[in-house]
Scaffold this motif. Structure first.
Motif, PDB file in Angstrom:
ATOM      1  N   ALA A 112       0.809  -1.117   0.008  1.00 29.78           N
ATOM      2  CA  ALA A 112      -0.116   0.172   0.031  1.00 29.78           C
ATOM      3  C   ALA A 112       0.801   1.401   0.034  1.00 29.78           C
ATOM      4  CB  ALA A 112      -0.825   0.005   1.440  1.00 29.78           C
ATOM      5  N   ALA A 113       2.080   1.353   0.606  1.00 27.25           N
ATOM      6  CA  ALA A 113       2.942   2.351   0.885  1.00 27.25           C
ATOM      7  C   ALA A 113       3.316   2.635  -0.557  1.00 27.25           C
ATOM      8  CB  ALA A 113       3.906   2.195   1.563  1.00 27.25           C
ATOM      9  N   ILE A 141       2.088   3.137  -3.257  1.00 23.38           N
ATOM     10  CA  ILE A 141       1.187   4.002  -3.898  1.00 23.38           C
ATOM     11  C   ILE A 141       1.506   5.383  -3.400  1.00 23.38           C
ATOM     12  CG2 ILE A 141      -1.324   4.995  -4.011  1.00 23.38           C
ATOM     13  CD1 ILE A 141      -2.242   2.240  -3.045  1.00 23.38           C
ATOM     14  N   VAL A 142       1.822   5.737  -2.327  1.00 16.45           N
ATOM     15  CA  VAL A 142       2.377   6.912  -1.893  1.00 16.45           C
ATOM     16  C   VAL A 142       3.428   7.489  -2.239  1.00 16.45           C
ATOM     17  CG1 VAL A 142       2.790   8.279   0.247  1.00 16.45           C
ATOM     18  CG2 VAL A 142       1.036   6.396   0.425  1.00 16.45           C
ATOM     19  N   LEU A 158      -3.635   4.783  -9.836  1.00 19.16           N
ATOM     20  CA  LEU A 158      -4.807   4.778  -8.811  1.00 19.16           C
ATOM     21  C   LEU A 158      -5.228   6.330  -8.312  1.00 19.16           C
ATOM     22  CD1 LEU A 158      -6.671   2.817  -7.360  1.00 19.16           C
ATOM     23  CD2 LEU A 158      -5.212   2.831  -5.453  1.00 19.16           C
ATOM     24  N   VAL A 159      -4.484   6.749  -7.880  1.00 21.46           N
ATOM     25  CA  VAL A 159      -4.554   8.102  -7.379  1.00 21.46           C
ATOM     26  C   VAL A 159      -5.263   8.935  -8.227  1.00 21.46           C
ATOM     27  CG1 VAL A 159      -3.365  10.173  -6.157  1.00 21.46           C
ATOM     28  CG2 VAL A 159      -2.923   7.745  -5.543  1.00 21.46           C
ATOM     29  N   SER A 215      -7.618  -1.690  -7.825  1.00 24.35           N
ATOM     30  CA  SER A 215      -7.704  -2.385  -6.538  1.00 24.35           C
ATOM     31  C   SER A 215      -7.736  -3.593  -6.400  1.00 24.35           C
ATOM     32  CB  SER A 215      -9.008  -1.737  -6.120  1.00 24.35           C
ATOM     33  OG  SER A 215      -9.139  -0.562  -6.040  1.00 24.35           O
ATOM     34  N   TYR A 249      -4.260  -4.939  -6.454  1.00 27.38           N
ATOM     35  CA  TYR A 249      -3.502  -4.690  -5.162  1.00 27.38           C
ATOM     36  C   TYR A 249      -3.764  -5.779  -3.985  1.00 27.38           C
ATOM     37  CZ  TYR A 249      -0.899  -0.406  -5.959  1.00 27.38           C
ATOM     38  OH  TYR A 249       0.064   0.592  -6.674  1.00 27.38           O
ATOM     39  N   VAL A 250      -5.164  -5.909  -4.067  1.00 32.45           N
ATOM     40  CA  VAL A 250      -5.704  -6.880  -3.253  1.00 32.45           C
ATOM     41  C   VAL A 250      -5.040  -8.428  -3.285  1.00 32.45           C
ATOM     42  CG1 VAL A 250      -7.810  -7.870  -2.466  1.00 32.45           C
ATOM     43  CG2 VAL A 250      -7.846  -5.579  -2.712  1.00 32.45           C
ATOM     44  N   PHE A 277      -1.324  -8.444  -2.337  1.00 28.62           N
ATOM     45  CA  PHE A 277      -1.386  -8.576  -0.746  1.00 28.62           C
ATOM     46  C   PHE A 277      -1.558  -9.828  -0.445  1.00 28.62           C
ATOM     47  CE2 PHE A 277      -1.299  -6.499   3.193  1.00 28.62           C
ATOM     48  CZ  PHE A 277      -2.341  -6.931   3.854  1.00 28.62           C
ATOM     49  N   LEU A 304      -5.863   1.089   1.278  1.00 28.15           N
ATOM     50  CA  LEU A 304      -6.321   1.010  -0.150  1.00 28.15           C
ATOM     51  C   LEU A 304      -7.795   1.316   0.156  1.00 28.15           C
ATOM     52  CD1 LEU A 304      -5.487   0.264  -2.806  1.00 28.15           C
ATOM     53  CD2 LEU A 304      -6.113  -2.104  -2.250  1.00 28.15           C
ATOM     54  N   LEU A 323      -1.981  12.452  -0.251  1.00 28.21           N
ATOM     55  CA  LEU A 323      -2.258  12.191  -1.631  1.00 28.21           C
ATOM     56  C   LEU A 323      -3.364  13.096  -2.175  1.00 28.21           C
ATOM     57  CD1 LEU A 323      -2.578   8.131  -1.134  1.00 28.21           C
ATOM     58  CD2 LEU A 323      -0.850   9.625  -2.624  1.00 28.21           C
TER      59      LEU A 323
END
Lengths: 330, 316, 253
Positions: B251-252, B254-255, B269-270, B285, B288-289, B292, C102, C194
């Motif tokens: 998840a990080a 993404i940031v 995504l953002v 999503s 990502y799921v 994970f 998420l 974000l």
């Protein structure tokens, strides 16, 4: 008698406790001859386990020790590292109380048994494995090959103890230290383990230091028995004599407080108070506060181990009590 | 055999979680206040043809469940719908970005494991000062959000010292890796503290165990003892935490991608969220799921592999 | 350790009452600003102080929601056992499949991005986290002899849970609460960074870091760095307390 195999002379051991030193042993002396069995009895805090580890040169972190431990003449406590390791691998071995904790759970039994032999013992893997299986058989394990491939959690406590014994004998030691090997198992397994130990001892002519809190077991197992209290040995005698004619009041208490199946006493004898550790020992005799025969002088002077009537005892009134006899209560 | 059952249980749990997540993701579109069509088009005006096409594509006239099923089947086959914003096939958009994100994750993972375990070992096996030092650094490390770390790194190394490029992903593999160094460090920096912490505790705990005493009493050399008994046993909790940390880093990414303006899945995504580009949000999503969950399963499996007690079951 | 916290708490607390009065000031441009100004000329110090409110409120919401529900579910699962426990555990596991961050991002896509939306979304994830941790301890407590003793005495389930089980779980719950607060702070700040959480022009440390990015390129890293420093300090302080509480909870075992 030939020169003793193991000689411990006046060991005093203290460990750091905050800014002070806390004593664990306050002058322990004993010796074991070739092929001889010495039983060491004591309650918790008496220092018996520490003594056994000292024989291996395994002192607690930061410990300070005085006195000497000699094996076949050479000093152990200040031996150089290589010598010490060789000594531990080939001369002395130890088996512990709770085999499940003392055997690595993520490795197989075969690895456990052979690791010392192959690394420091210089044996080749094949030879080490066959020797391990021989020893497993000698320890009355039916299917050594199956056991070799197992993990510790797949075996019962009794089997693990036998594995531990086999492991100890891999290095062909001359002295075996047994730290309460039967305490963690049930009574029937206890008998088995003792029988195996006895046989193996005879077969390999091993000397043994057998540590226990069970006085009867100690007397049955050892040629001689030493009783420890508060970091010191308070009595040492040939086992049979100890039973018939104990020299130290503490031993009397230990003997008398065991329920017997034959004679039914009116009241079960107990010793007042609780066993103390070396660190809590008062100025005079350490046992004095709980002793049924204590006198004024006992508080003032600290008795040292001295020979008496074929054994050794650390009690100021030992001679008197010997003459008079120490029956239930005086 | 127990291992087989373990694996099948894991796969079943994975499938279930994935299914539920997909349901959540998919229904999110319809939970959104207002007409789904409005949401999909994000308020932009639509020609009647476009509207009809959307209706058709999303089966908006069908009942919910059949919509869900058709979306799911499409997804599994790799058909992820069309991005309204970019007017392109979503799967085409995802492709190159996925590799960029994976590369970043890989680099960060290697970095955090190597540094984390290294620090932990130093603290666990070394002396008092080393231990205290590592612990202090760890505390700060854990408290820093990854984007703060990213910004600080940019400020110091990109703008200040000019060692690394500030934004962008670069072309070609070596250049890409170069661009990813700073982001990877930003990601790893936060996490290697927790790995170091767990490693330190694990090593300390294992070193105190009784079976180590047994090995020592048999005369084994200290290096062998550390290797075969302390480290080997400590590997179990260490690899578990390493795996879980990597899962948490997903998840990080993404940031960090946003902070460094990288061309990865996270920034996609953002952007799509901001522009309410639903198809993209849903598809990404799910990726990502899924990822994970896969990492989590790998962690469980490795745990079973390393700890024979799990593998073979109880005593005789 | 505790001293460290005591030092930091006053730093954050008085910022709160201050915020109300400074609020009038914060839009004003340039001249005599203690920490300088941001790209739009707003006083940095005021914005940082005001930002402390959002920095605290967000995680507070998350914790206030997730802890009671999580603990409740955990105790319920531990007490009843059987299929209820399995059901709750499975729910927890499945919730875990969706990383909180998420979830919050998707929520921002579905609803209008705001602090509340982000906080609520995160609450779901944190409820599962808290429930999982508390559940295993609750199960352990449940099998303790004292519970059975109370049951035999004729105490009702509610009484046992409220008066005995809960207090025994308190140390762990408090520790978890604090740690969750710390993690939630990170997550909320991240979401704001974000652009999906707190919306401009509201001052918030996370979004300030984002806004300050432009400044960095031009050689004015202050906004981002100061906001970042505030975040780290807060999180560090809370984590320290959380670790301390966790140690205490473990020692009680």
């Amino acid at each position: 008698m030939s020169a003793p195999l193991l000689e411990i002379e006046d060991i005093c051991l203290a460990v750091p406790d905050g800014s002070q030193m806390r004593p664990l042993l306050r002058g322990v002396s004993l010796s074991i001859g070739v092929g001889e069995v010495l039983s060491v009895v004591g309650e918790s805090g008496s220092g018996k386990s520490v003594t056994a580890r000292a024989v291996l040169g395994m002192l607690p972190q930061g410990a300070e020790a005085t006195g000497s431990v000699r094996f076949a003449g050479s000093s152990i406590l200040d031996a150089p590292r290589d010598e010490l390791r060789s000594y531990r691998a080939h001369k002395v071995a130890m088996i512990f109380q709770d085999p499940r904790a003392y055997i690595n759970p993520v490795r197989r039994i075969g690895d456990y048994l052979t690791e010392a032999a192959t690394s420091i013992g210089g044996m080749r893997r094949g030879a080490a494995r066959s020797r391990a299986m021989e020893l497993l058989e000698a320890a009355l394990i039916d299917d050594p090959k199956w056991v070799m491939d197992r993990y510790p959690h797949e075996l019962s406590g009794g089997m693990l103890q036998r594995v531990m014994i086999a492991g100890a004998l891999m290095g062909e030691p001359e002295l075996l230290l047994a730290d309460e090997p039967t305490t963690a198992v049930d009574v029937s397994t206890q008998a088995e383990v003792m029988a195996i130990l006895g046989r193996l001892r005879e077969e390999f002519d091993l000397a043994m230091m057998f540590i226990t809190h069970d006085l009867e077991l100690a007397a049955a197992t050892g040629d001689r028995t030493a009783v420890m209290y508060a970091g010191r040995i308070v009595e040492q005698q040939p086992s049979t004599l100890l039973h018939e004619r104990p020299l130290h009041p503490y031993t009397v208490g230990l003997l008398g407080s065991r329920p017997s199946l034959e004679a039914a006493p009116d009241r079960l004898l107990t010793i007042d108070g609780r066993p103390i550790a070396a660190a809590d020992a008062p100025a005079g005799c350490a046992f004095e506060p709980r002793c049924a025969f204590a006198e004024e002088s006992c508080r003032a002077q600290d008795p040292r181990l001295h020979p008496l009537a074929g054994g050794e005892v650390a009690c100021l009134r030992a001679e008197q009590l010997l003459e008079r006899g120490m029956d239930s209560r005086v | 055999m127990k291992a087989g059952r373990l694996i099948s249980l894991q796969v079943a749990a994975f499938a279930l979680a994935l299914l539920v997540s997909s349901l959540v993701v998919h229904s999110a579109l319809y939970i959104a206040p207002g007409d789904p069509l409005k949401v999909l088009s994000a308020g932009r005006g639509l020609t009647p043809e476009a509207e009809a096409a959307l209706r058709e594509q999303y089966n908006l006239d069908d009942p919910f469940f059949s919509r869900y099923v058709s979306w799911l089947t499409d997804l599994v086959q790799g058909e992820m719908g069309t991005s309204i914003l970019q007017n392109a096939d979503v799967s085409a958009l995802i492709g190159p970005r996925l590799s960029s994100t994976l590369l970043l994750l890989a680099m960060a993972s290697v970095l955090m494991v190597v540094v984390g375990v290294g620090l932990g070992l130093a603290a666990g096996l070394g002396g008092k000062w080393l231990d205290a030092g590592v612990r202090a650094v760890s505390s700060v490390g854990i408290a820093t959000p990854s984007f703060v770390a990213a910004i600080v790194l940019i400020a110091i190394f990109s703008v200040g010292l000019g060692w690394f490029p500030v934004f962008g992903s670069g072309d070609g593999l070596p250049d890409q890796v170069y661009h990813l160094i700073l982001p990877a460090i930003a990601l790893a920096m936060v996490q290697w503290s927790s790995i170091a912490r767990v490693t330190r505790i694990a090593v300390r705990t294992e070193a105190d165990r009784e079976h180590v005493e047994t090995a020592r009493s048999r005369g084994l050399p200290e290096s062998a003892i550390i290797r075969r008994h302390v480290l080997r046993n400590a590997m179990i909790p260490i690899s578990t935490i390493a795996g879980l940390t990597i899962a948490g880093t997903i998840a990080a990414t993404i940031v960090v991608e946003t902070a460094f303006a990288l061309n990865g899945l996270g920034s996609l995504l953002v952007d799509s969220v901001t522009s309410k580009d639903f198809a993209v949000v849903q598809a990404v999503s799910m990726i990502y799921v899924a990822f994970f969950l896969i990492v989590n399963i790998l962690v469980d499996l490795s745990y079973a592999l390393l700890d024979p007690r799990i593998r073979t079951g109880g005593p005789r | 350790m505790i001293a460290l916290v005591a030092v930091f708490a006053p730093l954050v607390a008085p910022a709160d009452p201050n915020a109300v009065s400074i609020l009038e000031q914060y839009q004003s441009p340039s001249s005599a600003h203690l920490l300088g100004t941001d790209v739009s000329g707003r006083d940095l110090l005021s914005r940082l102080i005001v930002g402390s409110r959002t920095a605290l409120i967000g995680p507070l919401i998350v914790v206030l929601i997730s802890t009671p529900i999580g603990v409740g579910a955990a105790i319920l699962a531990a007490w009843r056992g059987g299929w209820l426990d399995t059901a709750i555990s499975r729910t927890i596991d499945v919730t875990f499949a969706f990383p909180g961050l998420l979830l919050a991002i998707v929520a921002a896509a579905v609803f209008t991005p705001s602090l509340l939306v982000a906080a609520l979304a995160l609450s779901i994830s944190y409820t599962a986290y808290t429930a999982r941790v508390v559940r295993s301890e609750a199960i352990r407590q449940r099998s303790q002899p004292y519970v059975e003793a109370l049951w035999v005495q004729g105490q009702s389930t509610r009484a046992i849970c409220w008066q005995h089980l809960l207090p025994n779980l308190m140390p762990l719950i408090l520790a978890q609460l604090t740690l969750s607060f710390a993690y939630a702070t990170v997550d909320i700040a991240t979401i704001s960074f974000l652009g999906l959480g707190v919306q401009p022009p509201t001052a918030d440390w996370g979004s300030m870091v984002a806004e300050g990015q432009v400044g960095i390129l031009e050689g004015y890293p202050q906004e981002s760095l100061y906001a970042g420093a505030c975040l780290v300090t807060l999180i560090l302080a809370v984590s320290v307390v959380g670790d301390y509480l966790t140690d205490r909870a473990e020692r009680r075992r």
